[in-house]
Write an enzyme that holds these catalytic residues in place. Structure first.
Site, mmCIF file in Angstrom:
data_model
loop_
_atom_site.group_PDB
_atom_site.id
_atom_site.type_symbol
_atom_site.label_atom_id
_atom_site.label_comp_id
_atom_site.label_asym_id
_atom_site.label_seq_id
_atom_site.Cartn_x
_atom_site.Cartn_y
_atom_site.Cartn_z
ATOM 1 N N GLU A 252 5.245 2.832 -56.488
ATOM 2 C CA GLU A 252 3.954 3.442 -56.820
ATOM 3 C C GLU A 252 4.080 4.828 -57.433
ATOM 4 O OE1 GLU A 252 4.422 1.816 -53.942
ATOM 5 O OE2 GLU A 252 2.987 0.169 -54.063
ATOM 6 N N HIS B 173 -5.204 -2.604 -45.664
ATOM 7 C CA HIS B 173 -5.913 -3.290 -46.747
ATOM 8 C C HIS B 173 -7.406 -3.011 -46.679
ATOM 9 C CE1 HIS B 173 -2.121 -5.193 -47.294
ATOM 10 N NE2 HIS B 173 -2.524 -6.252 -47.930
#
Ligand code: TPP
Ligand code: TPP
Ligand code: MG
Ligand code: MG
Lengths: 327, 405, 327, 405
Positions: free
Chosen positions: C60, C129
């Site tokens: 990332e 999530h």
């Protein structure tokens, strides 16, 4: 009894606490051989050896993240981020792992980790050596943040943080390192309670809420205003997360007016959370808008002319306090 | 290829027996076969293994030519230990296959992360650990938990997010852990376990405790910066840790060739000054011998080892992923390399196991799994408010967990 | 004209904008072959090839950081973070480099980068999530954040973000992906102006300020209250940074009352900044405390029972609005 | 050792001439000496170099035995280019030494990051670049800017944080950059330039532009996760980039042995599937030939190269660092390996340069440096409010840069 500096108080407390608890260890960049780029960790390598004083590779994510595993097997880690500006590579490990691990494991583990972060402007360092980035962490459940503004609290909050079983970010202000002194009796185990703000000055006309270097500018401003008959109550936050809402509300309920002062940019700074608490919880006692006096909404500039302009000073603070008091 | 497939069709009773529960979940047959001569690889030392890496190709067919058989000796492993290992492998497989079926039946929410096909990679090393050794699993490491002895009841409760999971249902389904067994709670976020396990290894060393750490990660995970920072630090400080890469060729839909320009991920270790080896992760003997040596190195103060295990996940990334990015041939080739029947066949050849005993094991484990399922289904759903605690150890005057409502 | 979903609107806009400007490229995890774990990027690899649709390694920091160099040599990068929860490893590159690069170079470079972040709770994903982590970025000068709540804005804000020369975090709510539909005429180049909030419903009694999935719960709450004679003005923020202060102030000056609603934990959430703006800039028009209705001060829980409890719903929102309106 | 020191004392006029300005800053003498036979290393190809790495020791004395002399040929380098390169080297050294003195005289605030001793590592490759090639420098890469042709006036203004620096004094002193010369603004934060340069290389490839990127980093920086993520991505996509590690044995006070368990950092490249080579970074010929090949690889579509250059910073991390963590012997040994006199001696031996020409160069550059200093000192300090702009490109109704005051 000789007066010692803010950084001496940090250094001394590290020595004392590492001596007291041999599950503590220090890890950071240049913390060992060099004794820290500011010398905050001077002498620790000599005192505790390379097993407990780790000169880490340039790996902030590791420095912060390895503490989680180390804590699980029984250590009390004391990582240092060389400049608070370099905490961002460690952000992931701090906010996703360290801060939440207790909650995630339903209280199975404690994370007795104290991360020291030298922060703040006014030291001629430009954008990567001047940031006040405490606000990034305000929305992270499970994290504690303290920021001493005095020599005594530098020792007291550090000791409390090290002994705490919650993960603490300890924000030490670079501009205070050698600019303030106090008499701290050797051998006294100063502990400053985490979670409590301190009324650094009493006054009935307006409440100034601040921390770090700007506490001192604010106290100067308060003295100046006192001459004009405006009495400022100055709150030194000490703990930034969780904020000491009761103390803040008590003061503002009394004065009816508040100014929050910090170095970071205004938008999204911790002043917002404080003003919001006031707007929500002591709305009826408020007699004037809650003002925020902060850094500009830019990054921190390098050239001295600009830096001087960027930093809020006693004059500006006095003007803001006066304007609010006179509303 | 044609010949291979023919072989694949020659299922033996043994193979069927072991993998029955898995076979229930998909049509592909698992097999043992009459294979080539032993590679003798398990007996080589790390230096030799490292040199041999140069000759291995990504095409594991070439590197590990015998799909159906394994050979060699399991060093320092008694017959009882061999059977115990078998039980842990079968337990893992059986539990996993059962959970897949339950998910398809809608018995629990979310999704399910199947590990079927990769069991040898984590069961075998976990089974060798002391209880207080530290395990840092990833999101696909059921076998690490089963291998270390965590009761299936706790694991099933984790799948179901019920109050009897170690976190009371507040953390994430299928993220197995247990504090008593020193299996840490894996972060969904890739490689956090790698860093934490490195920290635990450091802690062991610093506190002068015995104890080693084992960290698991996937091929995809090796691209993350934390992989690098963890390994590098462990190399510098010669920490007591074993790093295991389960190279199953895919990271979700990402093929290995987009994760790395390397053929073998064990080369990543070259950057850290400790040994990295590549082995057939579906060969229980090879995994045993290699991990055993790595654990000895860790315990003996010789520092970290990185072991790349070539393996394969039979099913999707999670059970809502059809995994249609992979070719049928690839899936078939790999499911034929099933670690379980290969191990069973070897045990039988060596007369450590016979059909009857195997059947007994199967039966017992099936029951154990059913009990775990019953346990999980009987376990209460958490109270809606049960997550409103344990944010902090201490109390703070300004903190109210409910302030927003 | 068939109604399309929120995620279709995103997908269609990505197709259109990548066709329009061949300096754009997409980079993210599983964005190519798989078309994205939510299928938001479906068909893009086929349409634009592997040079412009990059299936990135799990890196990332690279995904976010490489855009800075790519932008400098003339690209308009469109990185995707697979789940907003995984933006923390990219935090460093975003806040220290991407956001500040224009300022640092005295305006030499623009950073026309749009980072898409699927966020929000209510999808059964547990703590990694489900997060709403927009507040982490509120104190970062140079960054823009938008969060569409409707199908139309999903298209309009994405197009505006892609065409913008400022770096934009685009927060797309996972729970809205397939739960809302709208008729978007094919070929219409919908652009939603960045920096402007939208009055989604007019009303004179109290202002509700929100965004994302909770806009829909808030609108439901407003309808319910309308039956009881309480008229709620609902502001859909659309842009989270910089906040549209003028629109917020105008509404609250009219109603005199405000409730801010978001999913993230209360402490340090963006509701604080909004409440602070009100306490500072329309204090005299306020007739009641500014209330914040938010997620709990914990991480996001997994089990469905807990998750349902965590998410604010129309009933709770109505109660909060009513209480404030009746103050 | 005794013998080495004796050699060190035999200063030649040439050496003194080149380094005079540096010598002004400290007492250590820089020398050329009569040395051993050519190593011929520069002529080897990458494969060979990679193999040779195994034989190199951290003790560069053994790896690069001749401290005083260099030999071989500079491939594809005309005599004019050789002299041009010399000028850039001398320009870098002279400027740097002058800045050190000015800092000690208190002529500017903050601190100063001297690169003296390491010039060959970045000047030589920067000098070979096209203007539109991309350079991602680190915090100690004066030579990258001088090598690429940025006028000293702009660089001096950067040191002084004055309005005539490319950022008008708002960014950080000594962080040299210039948009017209495609030298990006280095982040103080380690390895951000590495990632940005990787992105630029990707951009060149994606946009089908010619152009290569060059990224610089230190030994310490290679431990950072971004080092890994950048290299790995570049390897997978075979990006047109050259990665240079200036291994000066120290990262602030951190010795190499605490950054890595490796002997040679070029091994880090083994993890990414592209060549990594170790060379003497104080040998201009070796640096030239190696970087030239790496640039050819990049331009030819052969992907990245990692070059580890063994080198040394003569002074502290910055000029407020006494650098007392290093031994005097180490410092002396390395200052004797001064890249400049070695190059000068070689040029003279090869009759590309004579004393008179050298003197001319020195004089001209001294003047240039003095003019740059004058320029910077005459350049205005920025207006206090001059940083209150360029936060955004666009205007937003709710944004007020001054809102906090
Ligand atoms: C930091 C982070 N980024 C992205 C993800 C999403 N994600 C979960 S698993 C996965 C792929 C992992 O691949 P690999 O490491 O090979 O393990 P495998 O699933 O094959 O066992 C990804 C991208 C994540 N969990 N964490
Ligand atoms: C992310 C980050 N962490 C820490 C620092 C502080 N710091 C600046 S330079 C440096 C040492 C760099 O060493 P090396 O990479 O070897 O480069 P050198 O200074 O030797 O040229 C450190 C730790 C930083 N700038 N950025
Ligand atoms: Mg994988
Ligand atoms: Mg260095």
């Amino acid at each position: 009894m000789a007066a010692i500096t803010y950084i001496d108080a940090i250094n001394r407390t590290l020595h004392e606490e590492m001596r007291r608890d041999d599950t503590t260890f220090l890890i950071g960049e240049d913390t060992g051989i060099y004794g820290g780029v500011f010398k905050a960790t001077r002498g620790l390598l000599e005192a505790f050896g390379p097993e407990r004083v780790i000169d880490s590779p340039i790996s902030e994510s590791l420095i912060a993240g390895m503490t989680v595993g180390a804590a699980m097997v029984g250590c009390r880690p004391l990582p240092e981020i060389q400049f608070a500006d370099f905490i961002s590579p460690a952000f992931d490990q701090i906010v996703q792992q360290l801060a939440r691990y207790r909650w995630r494991t339903n209280g199975t583990y404690a994370m007795p980790v104290t991360i020291r972060c030298p922060w703040g402007g006014g030291v001629g360092g430009g954008v990567f050596h001047s940031q006040s980035n405490e606000a990034w962490f305000m929305n992270v459940p499970g994290l504690v943040m303290v920021a001493p503004s005095t020599v005594r609290d530098a020792a007291g909050l550090l000791r409390a943080a090290i002994r705490s079983d919650d993960p603490v970010l300890y924000w030490e202000h670079k501009k205070l390192y050698r600019s303030i002194k106090d008499d701290l009796p050797e051998g006294e185990e100063i502990v400053t309670e985490i979670g409590r703000a301190h009324v650094a000055r009493e006054g009935g006309d307006v409440t100034a809420i601040t921390f770090g270097y700007l506490l001192h500018e604010t106290l100067k401003a308060a003295e100046a205003l006192s001459g004009d008959g405006i009495e400022v109550e100055v709150i030194d936050l000490r703990t930034l997360l969780p904020l000491d809402t009761p103390t803040i509300l008590e003061s503002v309920s009394k004065t009816g007016k508040a100014v929050v002062i910090h170095e970071a940019p205004k938008v999204g700074g911790i002043g917002g959370e404080i003003a919001a608490i006031l707007a929500e919880e002591c709305f009826w006692e408020l007699d004037a808008p809650v003002r925020r006096l902060t850094g500009f909404n830019t990054s921190f500039p390098a050239a001295k002319t600009m830096e001087d302009y960027y930093m809020p000073n006693a004059g500006e603070i006095a003007a803001a306090l006066r304007a609010t008091a006179e509303t | 290829m044609a010949e291979k497939k023919t072989k694949g069709k020659k299922k033996t009773a043994t193979a069927e027996a072991v993998t029955e529960s898995a076979a229930e979940s998909q049509e592909t047959g698992r097999t043992t076969g009459e294979g080539a001569a032993p590679t003798g690889e398990a007996k080589e030392d790390f230096q030799a293994l490292q040199r041999r890496r140069e000759d291995l190709a990504l095409d594991v067919t070439r590197a590990f030519p015998d799909k159906y058989r394994i050979s060699g000796e399991m060093e320092g492993c008694s017959d009882a230990a061999k059977i115990d290992l078998l039980e842990r492998l079968v337990r893992t497989r059986t539990f996993d296959a059962r959970m897949r079926r339950l998910f398809r039946q809608g018995r629990f929410e979310g999704t399910y992360y199947s590990q079927i096909g990769q069991e040898a990679c984590d069961v075998v090393i976990a089974a060798q650990l002391e209880k207080t050794d530290f395990v840092g699993p990833s999101h696909r490491d059921l076998g690490a938990s089963v291998g270390k002895g965590i009761p299936l009841t706790a694991l099933a409760a984790q799948v179901y997010n019920r109050v009897d999971s170690p976190d009371g249902g507040r953390y994430t389904a299928c993220h197995y852990w247990h504090p008593e067994y020193w299996v840490m709670q894996p972060s969904t976020s890739i490689m956090m376990n790698w860093i934490a396990a490195t920290g635990a290894a450091f802690g062991f060393k610093m506190l002068k405790k015995k104890g080693v750490a084992v960290a698991f990660g996937g091929d995809g995970a090796t691209a993350h910066g934390d992989f690098h920072e963890g390994c590098n630090f462990a190399g510098v400080h010669r920490l007591p840790i074993v790093y295991i890469i389960q190279n199953n060729l895919w990271a979700e839909s990402l093929p290995l060739s987009l994760t790395t320009a390397l053929t073998d991920l064990a080369h990543r270790a070259d950057a850290y000054g400790f040994p990295g080896v590549t082995i057939d992760g579906n060969d229980v003997i090879s995994v045993w011998n290699t991990t055993r040596k790595a654990l000895q190195r860790a315990r003996g103060g010789d520092g970290p080892t990185l072991i790349e295990m070539k393996t394969y996940r039979w099913f999707g990334h999670s059970d809502i992923d059809p995994a249609d990015y992979r070719s049928e041939d690839e899936v078939e080739d790999w499911t034929e390399r099933d670690p379980l029947p290969r191990y069973v066949a070897w045990l039988m050849e060596n007369e450590v196991l016979d059909e009857e005993r195997l059947e007994g094991i199967r039966q017992a484990i099936r029951q154990e799994v059913e009990q775990a399922v019953e346990f999980a289904e009987a376990s209460a759903r958490p109270e809606p408010e049960a997550f409103l605690s344990e944010v902090f150890v201490h109390e703070y005057p300004g903190f109210d967990v409910r302030a927003g409502r």
